[in-house]
Motif scaffolding. Sequence first.
Motif, PDB file in Angstrom:
ATOM      1  N   ILE A   1      87.814  55.986 -17.887  1.00 16.92           N
ATOM      2  CA  ILE A   1      88.906  56.611 -17.168  1.00 16.92           C
ATOM      3  C   ILE A   1      88.784  58.172 -17.799  1.00 16.92           C
ATOM      4  CG2 ILE A   1      90.432  55.857 -18.918  1.00 16.92           C
ATOM      5  CD1 ILE A   1      92.744  56.002 -16.567  1.00 16.92           C
ATOM      6  N   ARG A   2      88.960  59.139 -17.278  1.00 16.87           N
ATOM      7  CA  ARG A   2      88.909  60.547 -17.480  1.00 16.87           C
ATOM      8  C   ARG A   2      89.921  61.673 -17.011  1.00 16.87           C
ATOM      9  NH1 ARG A   2      82.962  61.081 -14.708  1.00 16.87           N
ATOM     10  NH2 ARG A   2      83.852  62.003 -12.833  1.00 16.87           N
ATOM     11  N   ARG A   3      89.998  62.631 -17.257  1.00 16.17           N
ATOM     12  CA  ARG A   3      90.792  63.594 -16.553  1.00 16.17           C
ATOM     13  C   ARG A   3      90.454  63.906 -15.261  1.00 16.17           C
ATOM     14  NH1 ARG A   3      93.605  68.219 -18.873  1.00 16.17           N
ATOM     15  NH2 ARG A   3      93.570  70.159 -17.622  1.00 16.17           N
ATOM     16  N   GLY A   4      91.667  63.967 -14.565  1.00 18.22           N
ATOM     17  CA  GLY A   4      91.521  64.023 -12.955  1.00 18.22           C
ATOM     18  C   GLY A   4      91.848  62.623 -12.229  1.00 18.22           C
TER      19      GLY A   4
ATOM     20  N   GLY B   1     100.262  58.464 -11.399  1.00 17.88           N
ATOM     21  CA  GLY B   1     100.087  59.708 -11.941  1.00 17.88           C
ATOM     22  C   GLY B   1      98.722  59.987 -12.095  1.00 17.88           C
ATOM     23  N   ILE B   2      98.423  61.095 -12.723  1.00 18.07           N
ATOM     24  CA  ILE B   2      97.303  61.787 -12.771  1.00 18.07           C
ATOM     25  C   ILE B   2      96.775  61.791 -14.337  1.00 18.07           C
ATOM     26  CG2 ILE B   2      97.777  64.276 -12.803  1.00 18.07           C
ATOM     27  CD1 ILE B   2      95.497  64.850 -11.171  1.00 18.07           C
ATOM     28  N   VAL B   3      95.648  61.567 -14.635  1.00 21.47           N
ATOM     29  CA  VAL B   3      95.265  61.541 -16.051  1.00 21.47           C
ATOM     30  C   VAL B   3      94.706  62.927 -16.472  1.00 21.47           C
ATOM     31  CG1 VAL B   3      93.473  60.785 -17.868  1.00 21.47           C
ATOM     32  CG2 VAL B   3      94.065  59.060 -15.837  1.00 21.47           C
ATOM     33  N   THR B   4      95.482  63.522 -17.661  1.00 22.27           N
ATOM     34  CA  THR B   4      95.012  64.557 -18.090  1.00 22.27           C
ATOM     35  C   THR B   4      94.175  64.608 -19.329  1.00 22.27           C
ATOM     36  OG1 THR B   4      97.090  64.736 -19.754  1.00 22.27           O
ATOM     37  CG2 THR B   4      97.180  65.696 -17.324  1.00 22.27           C
ATOM     38  N   GLY B   5      94.031  63.428 -19.870  1.00 18.07           N
ATOM     39  CA  GLY B   5      92.978  63.324 -21.154  1.00 18.07           C
ATOM     40  C   GLY B   5      93.324  61.856 -21.795  1.00 18.07           C
ATOM     41  N   VAL B   6      92.320  61.590 -22.548  1.00 14.45           N
ATOM     42  CA  VAL B   6      92.450  60.178 -23.240  1.00 14.45           C
ATOM     43  C   VAL B   6      92.274  60.417 -24.871  1.00 14.45           C
ATOM     44  CG1 VAL B   6      91.025  57.939 -23.686  1.00 14.45           C
ATOM     45  CG2 VAL B   6      91.330  58.911 -21.105  1.00 14.45           C
ATOM     46  N   SER B   7      93.116  59.676 -25.792  1.00 20.56           N
ATOM     47  CA  SER B   7      92.930  59.910 -26.942  1.00 20.56           C
ATOM     48  C   SER B   7      91.685  59.763 -27.520  1.00 20.56           C
ATOM     49  CB  SER B   7      94.029  58.911 -27.774  1.00 20.56           C
ATOM     50  OG  SER B   7      93.573  57.656 -27.597  1.00 20.56           O
ATOM     51  N   SER B   8      91.321  60.278 -28.925  1.00 27.08           N
ATOM     52  CA  SER B   8      89.763  60.180 -29.448  1.00 27.08           C
ATOM     53  C   SER B   8      89.629  58.759 -29.755  1.00 27.08           C
ATOM     54  CB  SER B   8      89.683  61.002 -30.472  1.00 27.08           C
ATOM     55  OG  SER B   8      90.970  60.852 -31.709  1.00 27.08           O
ATOM     56  N   ASP B   9      90.653  57.769 -29.982  1.00 24.62           N
ATOM     57  CA  ASP B   9      90.616  56.472 -30.414  1.00 24.62           C
ATOM     58  C   ASP B   9      90.520  55.645 -29.132  1.00 24.62           C
ATOM     59  OD1 ASP B   9      93.268  56.807 -29.993  1.00 24.62           O
ATOM     60  OD2 ASP B   9      93.367  56.077 -31.867  1.00 24.62           O
ATOM     61  N   TYR B  10      90.884  56.079 -28.204  1.00 21.33           N
ATOM     62  CA  TYR B  10      90.746  55.267 -26.904  1.00 21.33           C
ATOM     63  C   TYR B  10      91.951  54.283 -26.882  1.00 21.33           C
ATOM     64  CZ  TYR B  10      86.220  57.256 -26.237  1.00 21.33           C
ATOM     65  OH  TYR B  10      85.160  58.184 -25.982  1.00 21.33           O
TER      66      TYR B  10
ATOM     67  N   TYR C   1      94.968  55.504 -26.075  1.00 24.76           N
ATOM     68  CA  TYR C   1      96.131  55.958 -25.230  1.00 24.76           C
ATOM     69  C   TYR C   1      95.527  56.806 -23.842  1.00 24.76           C
ATOM     70  CZ  TYR C   1      98.708  55.133 -29.313  1.00 24.76           C
ATOM     71  OH  TYR C   1      99.561  54.457 -30.424  1.00 24.76           O
ATOM     72  N   VAL C   2      96.153  56.858 -23.051  1.00 26.27           N
ATOM     73  CA  VAL C   2      95.890  57.642 -21.793  1.00 26.27           C
ATOM     74  C   VAL C   2      96.913  58.584 -21.365  1.00 26.27           C
ATOM     75  CG1 VAL C   2      95.309  57.781 -19.246  1.00 26.27           C
ATOM     76  CG2 VAL C   2      94.174  55.759 -20.816  1.00 26.27           C
ATOM     77  N   TYR C   3      96.718  59.877 -21.637  1.00 23.42           N
ATOM     78  CA  TYR C   3      97.826  61.000 -21.243  1.00 23.42           C
ATOM     79  C   TYR C   3      97.732  61.360 -19.780  1.00 23.42           C
ATOM     80  CZ  TYR C   3      96.684  61.265 -26.284  1.00 23.42           C
ATOM     81  OH  TYR C   3      96.508  60.778 -27.630  1.00 23.42           O
ATOM     82  N   THR C   4      98.898  61.484 -19.364  1.00 24.54           N
ATOM     83  CA  THR C   4      99.249  61.639 -17.838  1.00 24.54           C
ATOM     84  C   THR C   4     100.209  62.539 -17.613  1.00 24.54           C
ATOM     85  OG1 THR C   4     100.928  59.955 -17.818  1.00 24.54           O
ATOM     86  CG2 THR C   4      98.587  59.206 -17.587  1.00 24.54           C
ATOM     87  N   ILE C   5     100.265  62.942 -16.204  1.00 21.29           N
ATOM     88  CA  ILE C   5     101.568  63.561 -15.697  1.00 21.29           C
ATOM     89  C   ILE C   5     101.821  62.850 -14.497  1.00 21.29           C
ATOM     90  CG2 ILE C   5     102.476  65.693 -14.518  1.00 21.29           C
ATOM     91  CD1 ILE C   5     100.079  67.088 -15.723  1.00 21.29           C
ATOM     92  N   GLU C   6     103.187  62.507 -14.458  1.00 17.77           N
ATOM     93  CA  GLU C   6     103.593  61.655 -13.451  1.00 17.77           C
ATOM     94  C   GLU C   6     105.102  62.180 -12.866  1.00 17.77           C
ATOM     95  OE1 GLU C   6     104.205  57.883 -15.527  1.00 17.77           O
ATOM     96  OE2 GLU C   6     102.356  58.076 -16.703  1.00 17.77           O
ATOM     97  N   GLY C   7     105.067  61.884 -11.606  1.00 20.81           N
ATOM     98  CA  GLY C   7     106.524  62.306 -11.005  1.00 20.81           C
ATOM     99  C   GLY C   7     107.178  60.898 -10.749  1.00 20.81           C
TER     100      GLY C   7
ATOM    101  N   ARG D   1      86.115  67.258 -30.397  1.00 20.62           N
ATOM    102  CA  ARG D   1      86.736  65.937 -30.153  1.00 20.62           C
ATOM    103  C   ARG D   1      87.830  65.983 -29.558  1.00 20.62           C
ATOM    104  NH1 ARG D   1      84.336  61.579 -32.919  1.00 20.62           N
ATOM    105  NH2 ARG D   1      85.883  59.987 -32.043  1.00 20.62           N
ATOM    106  N   LEU D   2      88.802  66.657 -30.065  1.00 24.19           N
ATOM    107  CA  LEU D   2      90.289  66.736 -29.881  1.00 24.19           C
ATOM    108  C   LEU D   2      90.299  67.724 -28.322  1.00 24.19           C
ATOM    109  CD1 LEU D   2      93.343  66.396 -30.832  1.00 24.19           C
ATOM    110  CD2 LEU D   2      93.150  68.798 -31.608  1.00 24.19           C
ATOM    111  N   ALA D   3      89.557  68.746 -28.370  1.00 20.61           N
ATOM    112  CA  ALA D   3      89.555  69.337 -26.942  1.00 20.61           C
ATOM    113  C   ALA D   3      88.895  68.492 -25.980  1.00 20.61           C
ATOM    114  CB  ALA D   3      88.400  70.453 -27.098  1.00 20.61           C
ATOM    115  N   LYS D   4      87.890  67.602 -25.890  1.00 23.53           N
ATOM    116  CA  LYS D   4      87.327  66.923 -25.040  1.00 23.53           C
ATOM    117  C   LYS D   4      88.388  65.759 -24.605  1.00 23.53           C
ATOM    118  CE  LYS D   4      83.740  63.186 -24.015  1.00 23.53           C
ATOM    119  NZ  LYS D   4      82.580  62.556 -24.586  1.00 23.53           N
ATOM    120  N   ALA D   5      89.009  65.379 -25.497  1.00 23.93           N
ATOM    121  CA  ALA D   5      90.382  64.430 -25.344  1.00 23.93           C
ATOM    122  C   ALA D   5      91.520  64.920 -24.559  1.00 23.93           C
ATOM    123  CB  ALA D   5      90.832  63.508 -26.502  1.00 23.93           C
ATOM    124  N   HIS D   6      91.582  66.138 -24.721  1.00 26.24           N
ATOM    125  CA  HIS D   6      92.881  66.908 -24.112  1.00 26.24           C
ATOM    126  C   HIS D   6      92.720  68.039 -23.143  1.00 26.24           C
ATOM    127  CE1 HIS D   6      95.141  64.098 -26.609  1.00 26.24           C
ATOM    128  NE2 HIS D   6      94.525  64.400 -27.619  1.00 26.24           N
ATOM    129  N   GLY D   7      91.401  68.348 -22.810  1.00 28.09           N
ATOM    130  CA  GLY D   7      91.401  69.494 -21.707  1.00 28.09           C
ATOM    131  C   GLY D   7      91.509  70.773 -22.011  1.00 28.09           C
TER     132      GLY D   7
END
Length: 269
Positions: A92-95, A115-124, A126-132, A258-264
Motif C-alpha cells: 500500500i502506498r501514497r495515492g 479515504g486516500i493514502v498519503t503515506g506509510v510509517s517507516s516501520d510499517y 501505520y497508514v496515513y490518510t485523508i478521509e471525508g 526514509r521519512l520523506a518516502k513515508a510522508h510524501g
Amino acid sequence: MSLEGMVAQMERWIGTGEPNAIQEWYRQRNGAAYVGNWPWCDATITRAAVDSGEYDAVCFGHDFAYTVAHAQRFKDAGAWHAMTNGIKASGIRRGDIVFFDWAGSSSIGAIDHVGIVTGVSSDYRYVYTIEGNTANVCARRVRVVHDIAGFGRPKYKPEPKTTNTSGSSTSTSKRPQVSLSRLVKAFKTDPPKKGTPVSYAPVEVVENALVAERLLAKRYVDGHAGTATRSAYALYQERLGFTGDDADGIPGETSLKRLAKAHGFDVVA
C-alpha cells in the motif's frame, strides 16, 4: 493532473464539517436521494477525482457514495488488493484509495468507510490518510492494519513534464522539497532561540511527518526546529536503529530520505 493532484484536492477539503458543499455538489449530480446530512466519505473521493482530472482513474467514470460498490469496481477492474498480508507485504502506498472495515475483515461487503493514502510509517505500523466524513469532518488520520479491508490502485496520469536547462525532460512534482543542508543548519541553530522564529520554513514539513510518526506533539509544529523537534527526530533515528552520535536529533541523509518516502516529500541537497 496526477496522483499528486488527487492528493492536493483531498487536502483542499481538510477541516470541512457538515452539512457541506461536497454533499450539495453530489446531490446536484445525483438527485433527491441525497437530501439532508448523509455519509459523504466516498463523495469526497469522487469530488477530488473530478476536480483533479482523475475521475476515470479513481472512479471509473462513475460517482460513488456507496463504498462497497466502489471497492467492487476496483476488484472488477483487477485493481483491488485485500489487506490480508500486513501493511508492508501489501505494498500500500501514497495515492491508493483505502477502504476500511471497523470489524477487521477484508470482505468488500463489510466495508464501512474510505479515504486516500498519503503515506506509510517507516516501520510499517501505520497508514496515513485523508478521509471525508471522519468524526463528521474531512481530516488526516492514522490507521492500523486491523481497520483496513483493502485498497484500490488507480491508474493515475503520469506527473506532468517540464524541460530543464539542459533541454531534457523531467518530472514536475507538487511534493514539498526539503533541503538537507538547510534543514541541518536549522536543527543546529534553532533550539537555543527564544520564541518561534522560522529560519527555514520546510522544517514544518518534517515536523508534520514526526507528528504522523507519533513522535512529536502537534502543538510543536511551527517551523521552528526547537528542542522538542530535535528530540522527536532523535527518537525517529533510534527507531531506525541508529545509536550514539547517529541518533543525536540532527537529520542525516538516510533517515531523512526514509521519512520523506513515508510522508510524501522530496529531499534535495
